[in-house]
Design a protein around this motif. Structure first.
Motif, PDB file in Angstrom:
ATOM      1  N   ARG A  26       2.783  -4.592  -8.413  1.00  0.00           N
ATOM      2  CA  ARG A  26       4.038  -4.091  -7.849  1.00  0.00           C
ATOM      3  C   ARG A  26       4.130  -4.516  -6.386  1.00  0.00           C
ATOM      4  O   ARG A  26       3.176  -4.370  -5.626  1.00  0.00           O
ATOM      5  N   ILE A  27       5.279  -5.005  -5.977  1.00  0.00           N
ATOM      6  CA  ILE A  27       5.459  -5.471  -4.597  1.00  0.00           C
ATOM      7  C   ILE A  27       5.414  -4.309  -3.618  1.00  0.00           C
ATOM      8  O   ILE A  27       4.988  -4.460  -2.481  1.00  0.00           O
ATOM      9  N   SER A  28       5.807  -3.107  -4.063  1.00  0.00           N
ATOM     10  CA  SER A  28       5.793  -1.942  -3.178  1.00  0.00           C
ATOM     11  C   SER A  28       4.371  -1.592  -2.746  1.00  0.00           C
ATOM     12  O   SER A  28       4.162  -1.047  -1.660  1.00  0.00           O
ATOM     13  N   LYS A  29       3.388  -1.924  -3.575  1.00  0.00           N
ATOM     14  CA  LYS A  29       1.997  -1.644  -3.231  1.00  0.00           C
ATOM     15  C   LYS A  29       1.531  -2.525  -2.071  1.00  0.00           C
ATOM     16  O   LYS A  29       0.752  -2.093  -1.228  1.00  0.00           O
ATOM     17  N   LEU A  31       3.625  -3.855   0.266  1.00  0.00           N
ATOM     18  CA  LEU A  31       4.444  -3.623   1.450  1.00  0.00           C
ATOM     19  C   LEU A  31       4.210  -2.265   2.102  1.00  0.00           C
ATOM     20  O   LEU A  31       4.711  -2.029   3.196  1.00  0.00           O
ATOM     21  N   TYR A  32       3.449  -1.381   1.450  1.00  0.00           N
ATOM     22  CA  TYR A  32       3.215  -0.045   1.990  1.00  0.00           C
ATOM     23  C   TYR A  32       2.360  -0.157   3.252  1.00  0.00           C
ATOM     24  O   TYR A  32       1.332  -0.826   3.263  1.00  0.00           O
ATOM     25  N   GLU A  90      -3.970  -3.973  -1.658  1.00  0.00           N
ATOM     26  CA  GLU A  90      -3.870  -3.979  -3.115  1.00  0.00           C
ATOM     27  C   GLU A  90      -4.844  -2.997  -3.752  1.00  0.00           C
ATOM     28  O   GLU A  90      -4.627  -2.528  -4.870  1.00  0.00           O
ATOM     29  N   GLU A  93      -4.439   3.301  -2.355  1.00  0.00           N
ATOM     30  CA  GLU A  93      -3.281   4.137  -2.739  1.00  0.00           C
ATOM     31  C   GLU A  93      -3.212   5.305  -1.775  1.00  0.00           C
ATOM     32  O   GLU A  93      -4.247   5.806  -1.338  1.00  0.00           O
TER      33      GLU A  93
END
Length: 97
Positions: A26-29, A31-32, A90, A93
């Motif tokens: 996921r790209i959101s992971k 960009l966080y 990556e 979390e």
């Protein structure tokens, strides 16, 4: 024959993805942005070998200390010792308490 002692030995169950988790990241992971002092969970993504921490830190909760390039320096406890590991986003979390 001697047992191998590689970086990913005995991780068949630990670094396994479920069928619906496979595929592109996921790209959101990526960009966080983690701020210094924020708490994170080290969750290794086996499909990305770069910036992967050692398997002993999988599932550990740590604190972001600093940013180094695209990676983060995370402070994690190991027994009574406090270790600082360099991890790419990556494999991190946000921790939800």
């Amino acid at each position: 024959m001697k047992k191998s002692k590689g970086f990913r030995t005995r991780t068949r169950r630990l670094l396994k993805k479920e069928p619906r988790e496979r595929g592109k990241l996921r790209i959101s992971k990526l960009l966080y942005e983690y701020q210094p002092g924020s708490r994170v969970v080290v969750k290794i993504d086996p499909s990305i070998p770069k910036g992967m921490p050692h398997k002993r830190y999988h599932g550990r909760i740590g604190t972001v200390v600093d940013k180094r390039g695209r990676s983060y320096i995370v402070s994690v406890t190991q027994g009574e010792a406090i270790k600082e590991i360099v991890v790419k986003p990556e494999h991190l979390e946000p921790y939800k308490a």
